[in-house]
Design a protein around this motif. Structure first.
Motif, short mmCIF file in Angstrom:
data_model
loop_
_atom_site.label_atom_id
_atom_site.label_comp_id
_atom_site.label_asym_id
_atom_site.label_seq_id
_atom_site.Cartn_x
_atom_site.Cartn_y
_atom_site.Cartn_z
N GLN A 111 59.76 63.57 44.30
CA GLN A 111 60.37 64.60 45.12
C GLN A 111 59.75 64.48 46.52
O GLN A 111 58.70 65.04 46.80
CB GLN A 111 60.09 66.00 44.54
N GLU A 112 60.36 63.73 47.41
CA GLU A 112 59.73 63.40 48.67
C GLU A 112 59.53 64.61 49.57
O GLU A 112 58.78 64.55 50.53
CB GLU A 112 60.56 62.35 49.41
N PHE A 559 67.44 58.69 46.63
CA PHE A 559 67.47 60.12 46.91
C PHE A 559 68.56 60.85 46.12
O PHE A 559 68.80 62.03 46.38
CB PHE A 559 67.69 60.36 48.40
N GLY A 606 68.06 65.36 43.59
CA GLY A 606 67.20 64.39 44.25
C GLY A 606 66.54 64.97 45.47
O GLY A 606 66.52 66.19 45.68
N SER A 607 66.01 64.10 46.29
CA SER A 607 65.35 64.51 47.52
C SER A 607 65.55 63.43 48.58
O SER A 607 65.71 62.25 48.25
CB SER A 607 63.85 64.75 47.30
N TYR A 608 65.59 63.84 49.83
CA TYR A 608 65.80 62.90 50.93
C TYR A 608 64.60 62.96 51.86
O TYR A 608 64.26 64.03 52.38
CB TYR A 608 67.08 63.25 51.68
N ARG A 609 63.99 61.80 52.02
CA ARG A 609 62.78 61.68 52.83
C ARG A 609 61.78 62.74 52.38
O ARG A 609 61.51 62.89 51.21
CB ARG A 609 63.12 61.73 54.31
N ASN A 613 65.31 68.81 49.39
CA ASN A 613 65.30 68.75 47.94
C ASN A 613 66.52 69.53 47.43
O ASN A 613 66.81 70.62 47.94
CB ASN A 613 64.01 69.37 47.39
#
Length: 822
Positions: A111-112, A559, A606-609, A613
């Motif tokens: 989880q970025e 992501f 998912g998560s982006y960068r 989230n």
């Protein structure tokens, strides 16, 4: 019984070879120690370090350290894991009488959004998903959520569920009393009545009255003692059994693994006489681990006649018999006395929601849960667990239970009416064996989870007793016996299997099956007539059937992961379904059967960068064979009530969670803290596809159907919107709860009835503010205001105890808590 003896033999067999297993003399070193660091070289606290082919687990301390002692010589694999972290593994050789030192570095998180440095400072993120393969179950393809209470800004003292589940979309909360003793939550248009549409567990063990025939959770652990809450929606039915809502599992805090003695103390005060003290001790001494807590809270309550006192106690001890076998024992005890303020009519609620027309109603549910557990690691990829658990509990109420329009006042002689006394006694025990293994086939690693379960429940129900005329809590019966006296028994045997197949580097498929054998029996008397003749009953039912399901997961990009699941579920015939609502002119269908149906999930998470989230999903829940009551005419054209399977409902909608860290979106490193905006939305369309009705007019049966009516207790919109500011160890969270209107009955009655039991439940908005601060890693300060705007609202119209009538939610209240960890 032979199966369990065989399993016990397999588990205990390694005890005979304890000495051969350890090549180090007594007091030898033979250890692995190390540190876990983030990518900036900072220590990571609170992540889990496991040792392959053993039962050993450690949590890193404040400096990122961990240690395993007294190990046999050989090669091991050390793994660092945590919900939301990309696992890190490293081999390590144990040499006789030497210490092997390691440094493991976490390079990235799944989880970025949750930066590793934030994890190091604050622990796990507040919300996550369960891993594809857990210690005892497979979760791939299912909609799962984890609430990590260590980092949730919420009023944990009184188990404030709307805050606890603020990042869990679609959770409906019943707020009918302020003690927090009974948590009432549901999802997907189901009833929140004491969370009875969930399979409620503590540390993986059933804690409700009877999970199959009376699944009400009268006991819930204090949230101050809970490490995390695991929620698996409809896809939980194969591995955990019935209930359309899925699994709700409270995982209690574990003992410290890096020290022999650790202490946590949390002292709290609040509005309306609230006082709470929570104190726990735990630690690890060689192969022995221990943990215990005492939690006590009391308050006068926001409403009149709503004071309470609650005691919770817990003790556990575990011993590593060998490096592969651990034996554990735990005991949970709860005792309480709660005054029930009763219901209100709509006019009374509008006049003064804090008033109470019932000053003599009391409720108590002493609860005891003993558990014995054996964990055995067969190999690096295979694990077995066996638990034997019990439940010794009661549900007792005494009060004046007439309609709220009937005042509880003295008669002409100045005497108050006798109260009604109802008592349940629960004596349950069960056992569950689980086996999980990961294996290699066609060059890919797959996983198989199997298990068997046995449950035996015994409920002794005594109702409609003639209590005294006093106003205190007591269980004094004024007559020789209870008019209603029933013995209720449930026996369940089940076996399940789910297999995760990795069809490619990105794609998994998980089919499964559960075989259920369920028997229940009811015997005793419903009532005693004036002439002394008993209205008796003796009835039993047995059934054998299978539940099927399949889940899939596909990683579209780093992501974005798609998940989908289809699972069958069922709602067993409850004991209340087998009990007539009236003593005469009431017939129960001899072929009454369980409600059956299925749930479909499809979503993207998912998560982006490092700043976004999300988890957005669609669901479809088919709830067929619902049980209800119809009016019928007998051969003489006299009406009677007939309870049978007659309805079907469908719930469908969207569940969405979205969180963004504005500071991380603007800059990779923020010197002024982090500002997180989050929302969790549940949009539900829960309607009856078929619900026949019937009434008698002029001697003729008039039939109808409530097709397309909304399901009761199912708001179409549940939204929670929050903002959290974090700077180092300081957090401040503001939360807005917005819930749409709902109906209290299947007829969708809008105009309230005179007794307040039926009518619209209006939409409402509630604002909560909470803050926390950690000092010197040992001290903590928490404070908050619940219902900041002092809104007047209610979530429930009760037809019986603790009503009847409207049960108002609490108005504005505040709390302050000071804690220490050593």
């Amino acid at each position: 019984m032979r199966v369990f003896l065989l399993v016990l033999f397999l588990l205990l067999k390694p005890v005979a070879s304890i000495r051969a297993e350890s090549s180090a003399p007594e007091g030898g070193i033979n250890s692995i120690q190390g540190r876990v660091l983030d990518r900036d070289g900072l220590p990571v606290e609170g992540v889990t370090v496991t040792l392959s082919s053993t039962i050993h687990k450690r949590s890193t301390d404040a400096k990122g350290y961990f240690q395993f002692q007294h190990l046999p010589v050989g090669r091991y694999t050390v793994a660092v894991t945590g919900i939301g972290l990309q696992p890190v593994v490293q081999p390590a050789d144990v040499v006789n009488k030497q210490i092997t030192s390691l440094t493991l570095t976490i390079l990235a998180s799944v989880q970025e959004l949750h930066e590793v440095k934030v994890i190091a400072a604050r622990g796990l993120p507040a919300r996550d998903s369960l891993p594809d393969v857990g210690p005892t179950a497979i979760y791939a393809g299912k909609k799962t959520e984890v609430v990590n209470l260590n980092v949730v800004d919420a009023n944990l003292i009184t188990n404030n569920s709307r805050q606890v589940f603020s990042k869990t979309p679609g959770v409906m909360v019943w707020e009918s009393e302020g003690s927090g003793m009974q948590v009432g939550v549901a999802v997907r248009g189901l009833s929140p009545n004491r969370s009875w549409e969930f399979n409620v567990r503590q540390n993986g063990v059933d804690i409700s009255s009877d999970p199959f025939s009376y699944p009400e959770a009268y006991y819930n652990p204090p949230m101050l003692a809970v490490e995390r809450i695991e929620l698996v929606r409809g896809g939980a039915s194969l591995q955990y059994g019935p209930q359309f809502g899925g699994l709700l599992n409270y995982v209690l805090k574990k003992p410290a693994t890096d020290k022999a003695f650790s202490l946590e103390s949390q002292q709290s005060v609040g509005s309306y006489g609230l006082f709470s003290t929570y104190n726990s001790l735990g630690g690890t001494v060689g192969r022995l681990q221990y943990m215990g807590y005492i939690d006590y809270r009391r308050a006068d309550g926001w409403r009149q006649n709503s004071r309470y006192s609650i005691f919770n106690g817990y003790a556990s001890v575990s011993y590593a018999v060998t490096n592969r076998l651990r034996l554990s024992a735990e005991l949970t005890r709860n005792s309480n006395q709660t005054q029930q303020a009763g219901g209100l009519t709509d006019a009374q609620f509008a006049q003064n929601a804090r008033q109470s027309q019932r000053g003599r109603n009391w409720f108590s549910t002493p609860w005891t849960v003993p558990v014995l557990t054996a964990e055995y690691v067969v190999g690096d990829r295979t694990r077995m667990t066996l638990n034997v658990h019990g439940l010794l509990a009661e549900r007792s109420s005494i009060g004046f239970t007439a309609a709220i329009t009937t005042p509880d006042v003295p008669n002409a002689a100045g005497q108050l009416p006798n109260r009604q006394l109802d008592r349940d006694t629960y004596r349950n025990w069960g056992s569950e064996l689980r086996f999980i293994t990961q294996y290699t086939a066609q060059g890919r690693q797959h996983a198989l989870s199997t298990g068997i379960k046995y449950f035996r429940g015994n409920t002794h129900r005594q109702q409609q007793g003639r209590g005294d005329t006093r106003s205190d809590y007591n269980l004094t019966l004024q007559t020789a016996d209870f008019p209603r006296d029933l013995t209720l028994q449930t026996t369940n045997m089940a076996a399940f299997a789910e297999n995760l197949f990795r069809l490619g580097a990105r794609w998994t498929l998980t089919p499964g099956v559960r075989i259920e054998r369920l028997d229940n029996a009811i015997a005793g008397r419903y009532s005693v007539a004036a002439n002394g003749i008993e209205n008796g009953v003796s009835r039993s039912q047995q059934r054998l059937f299978a539940l099927l399901g399949v889940g899939t997961e596909y990683k579209l990009a780093p992501f974005a992961t798609f998940y989908g699941n289809y699972s069958q579920a069922y709602r067993p015939v409850l004991f209340s379904d087998l009990t007539p609502a009236a003593l005469t002119d009431f017939v129960i269908d001899p072929n009454l059967s369980d409600s059956r149906g299925f749930t479909v999930d499809a979503g993207l998470r998912g998560s982006y960068r490092r700043f976004l989230n999300y988890d957005i999903g669609y669901y479809y829940l088919n709830y067929a064979n619902r049980i209800g009551t119809l009016t019928r005419l007998d051969a003489s054209s006299r009406p009677f009530q007939y309870r049978t399977n007659l309805g079907q409902s469908v719930s469908k909608g969207v569940e969405a969670y979205l969180e963004i860290d504005l500071m991380a979106a603007l800059s990779s490193r923020s010197k002024v803290g982090h500002l997180n905006l989050f929302t969790s939305l549940g949009i539900t369309d829960a309607r009856y596809l078929n619900l026949p009705t019937a009434s008698v007019s002029n001697g003729q049966l008039v039939e109808g159907n409530l097709r397309d009516k909304r399901v009761e207790h199912a708001p179409r919109f549940i939204g929670r919107f929050g903002v959290t500011y974090t700077y180092k160890t300081f957090t401040l969270t503001a939360l807005l709860n917005r819930v749409g209107d709902a109906y209290s009955d299947a007829n969708n009655t809008v105009t309230p009835t005179a007794n307040g039991q039926n009518g619209l439940i209006p939409a409402y908005r509630v604002v909560d503010v909470s803050t926390s601060l950690r000092l010197a890693r040992r001290y903590s300060l928490r404070a908050g205001i619940n219902n900041l705007t002092d809104a007047r609202y209610f979530t429930r119209r009760a037809g019986g105890y603790p009503g009847p009538g409207i049960l108002p939610a609490d108005g504005r209240n505040a709390y302050l808590s000071v804690g220490i960890k050593l």
